[in-house]
Scaffold this motif. Structure first.
Motif, PDB file in Angstrom:
ATOM      1  N   LEU A 110       0.823  -1.207   0.000  1.00  0.00           N
ATOM      2  CA  LEU A 110       0.000   0.000   0.000  1.00  0.00           C
ATOM      3  C   LEU A 110       0.859   1.260   0.000  1.00  0.00           C
ATOM      4  O   LEU A 110       0.591   2.202  -0.768  1.00  0.00           O
ATOM      5  CB  LEU A 110      -0.940  -0.005   1.210  1.00  0.00           C
ATOM      6  CG  LEU A 110      -1.922  -1.174   1.288  1.00  0.00           C
ATOM      7  CD1 LEU A 110      -2.884  -0.974   2.461  1.00  0.00           C
ATOM      8  CD2 LEU A 110      -2.696  -1.330  -0.010  1.00  0.00           C
ATOM      9  N   VAL A 111       1.877   1.294   0.844  1.00  0.00           N
ATOM     10  CA  VAL A 111       2.754   2.468   0.880  1.00  0.00           C
ATOM     11  C   VAL A 111       3.475   2.621  -0.454  1.00  0.00           C
ATOM     12  O   VAL A 111       3.583   3.726  -0.998  1.00  0.00           O
ATOM     13  CB  VAL A 111       3.766   2.357   2.035  1.00  0.00           C
ATOM     14  CG1 VAL A 111       4.770   3.515   1.980  1.00  0.00           C
ATOM     15  CG2 VAL A 111       3.043   2.349   3.380  1.00  0.00           C
ATOM     16  N   GLY A 112       3.935   1.515  -1.010  1.00  0.00           N
ATOM     17  CA  GLY A 112       4.619   1.570  -2.296  1.00  0.00           C
ATOM     18  C   GLY A 112       3.722   2.059  -3.414  1.00  0.00           C
ATOM     19  O   GLY A 112       4.155   2.808  -4.295  1.00  0.00           O
ATOM     20  N   MET A 113       2.457   1.640  -3.364  1.00  0.00           N
ATOM     21  CA  MET A 113       1.498   2.083  -4.374  1.00  0.00           C
ATOM     22  C   MET A 113       1.301   3.596  -4.295  1.00  0.00           C
ATOM     23  O   MET A 113       1.229   4.286  -5.319  1.00  0.00           O
ATOM     24  CB  MET A 113       0.174   1.351  -4.163  1.00  0.00           C
ATOM     25  CG  MET A 113      -0.914   1.726  -5.153  1.00  0.00           C
ATOM     26  SD  MET A 113      -2.329   0.594  -5.072  1.00  0.00           S
ATOM     27  CE  MET A 113      -2.907   0.897  -3.393  1.00  0.00           C
ATOM     28  N   GLU A 114       1.270   4.129  -3.078  1.00  0.00           N
ATOM     29  CA  GLU A 114       1.112   5.576  -2.935  1.00  0.00           C
ATOM     30  C   GLU A 114       2.345   6.319  -3.434  1.00  0.00           C
ATOM     31  O   GLU A 114       2.241   7.333  -4.126  1.00  0.00           O
ATOM     32  CB  GLU A 114       0.836   5.953  -1.485  1.00  0.00           C
ATOM     33  CG  GLU A 114       0.677   7.456  -1.314  1.00  0.00           C
ATOM     34  CD  GLU A 114       0.415   7.888   0.117  1.00  0.00           C
ATOM     35  OE1 GLU A 114       1.090   8.835   0.574  1.00  0.00           O
ATOM     36  OE2 GLU A 114      -0.462   7.292   0.774  1.00  0.00           O
ATOM     37  N   LEU A 115       3.538   5.829  -3.087  1.00  0.00           N
ATOM     38  CA  LEU A 115       4.763   6.470  -3.558  1.00  0.00           C
ATOM     39  C   LEU A 115       4.793   6.528  -5.084  1.00  0.00           C
ATOM     40  O   LEU A 115       5.123   7.565  -5.677  1.00  0.00           O
ATOM     41  CB  LEU A 115       5.981   5.709  -3.042  1.00  0.00           C
ATOM     42  CG  LEU A 115       6.267   5.748  -1.540  1.00  0.00           C
ATOM     43  CD1 LEU A 115       7.425   4.808  -1.210  1.00  0.00           C
ATOM     44  CD2 LEU A 115       6.574   7.161  -1.078  1.00  0.00           C
TER      45      LEU A 115
END
Length: 309
Positions: A230-235
């Motif tokens: 999820l964090v990677g998708m936002e980045l």
């Protein structure tokens, strides 16, 4: 002109700094008594509402281990990896097309890492392309990134898919999952030894407790992977890469990992679970992607049977 890159080297340097069961000095018994007080420190995380994904605060278990120690150990391992790859002519030079591609994508993602971890501002970020057929990529504590040539070539990853992987791996470092798991192991080991001593249960109790601790570690491992997705998708979305690429990425991963163990015995969620989670969270990041400037250049994957990159 750039040198040719050996693309099928066998790399033996261990890069599993955060793997359960690690016996490095950072996991020494002394850490439990010396740093236990740090567990009471609450996670630092903005209370204000923010746009994007919500994964909660950082784990207080990470406070049991020094960030500087973890990052220093990671830097040493990363240096060893690069030295081994270089000795086998499997470390891509700066002008290799796929190295340039990875560097360009990293340069777009890095400015968005600072919100997730203030330490990232002082990290010496580094990106390496390793000439190996292995399907692997990682970002070690301190911002040390590596992609193996095999994952780019075999899966024929688009730039958006590379950004999803890179963002995911960056998220592990930003959320300090390695440090957190070290802290959990430190606390668990100390509690097991203390309990065995208090109740006089000896090695039998210790063995049973060790099994329980391993199962707990597996659970946290899956949570770490889901959080990093999820964090990677936002980045990636903030950097102008399409977050929907996470779906195609894990479809490719599922095809490449047929025969993998069932989810409940793995530290990684199944590909179908990851895809469901990504799809459920797309509405949170698609507005970010819609407003983000697009990358000025599209690179694309290496040819399937090329030795030139």
């Amino acid at each position: 002109m750039r040198q040719d890159l050996v693309e099928d080297a066998t790399i033996t340097t261990r890069i599993d700094l955060h793997r359960p069961g690690c016996s490095c000095a950072l996991h020494g018994r002394r850490l439990f008594t010396r740093l236990l007080g740090g567990a009471a420190v609450t996670a630092v995380w903005p209370a204000l509402a923010r746009e994007g994904v919500d994964v909660g605060g950082n784990s207080k278990f990470a406070k049991l281990v020094s960030a500087e120690q973890v990052e220093s150990a990671a830097q040493q391992q990363y240096l060893q990896l690069r030295q081994e790859a270089s000795s086998k002519h499997a470390l891509a030079p700066a002008n290799h097309p796929q190295q340039q591609r990875l560097q360009a994508i990293a340069d777009r993602l890095i400015p968005y890492t600072y919100e997730w971890n203030e330490r990232a501002r002082s990290w010496t970020w580094q990106v390496s392309l390793i000439g190996s057929k292995e399907l692997n990529a990682f970002c070690m504590p301190g911002g040390k990134i590596a992609f193996y040539f095999g994952i780019l070539q075999t899966l024929q990853l688009s730039d958006d898919e590379v950004a999803m992987i890179m963002g995911h791996e960056m998220a592990h470092a930003l959320r300090e999952h390695a440090r957190e798991r070290m802290g959990k192991q430190t606390a668990t080991r100390g509690a097991i030894e203390l309990g065995a001593a208090i109740f006089g249960l000896g090695n039998l109790a210790r063995s049973a407790a060790d099994i329980g601790g391993q199962l707990l570690t597996l659970k946290f491992g899956r949570e770490d992977e889901s959080e990093a997705d999820l964090v990677g998708m936002e980045l990636a979305a903030r950097a102008g890469y399409n977050p929907r690429a996470g779906v195609s990425l894990w479809q490719k991963m599922a095809e490449a990992s047929k025969g993998a163990p069932p989810q409940f015995l793995s530290t990684h969620p199944s590909s179908s679970t990851r895809i469901q989670d990504i799809e459920a969270n797309l509405p949170k990041v698609e507005p970010l992607y819609a407003r983000a400037p697009r990358p000025p250049r599209v690179f694309g994957p290496p040819a399937l049977h090329s030795t030139a990159g």
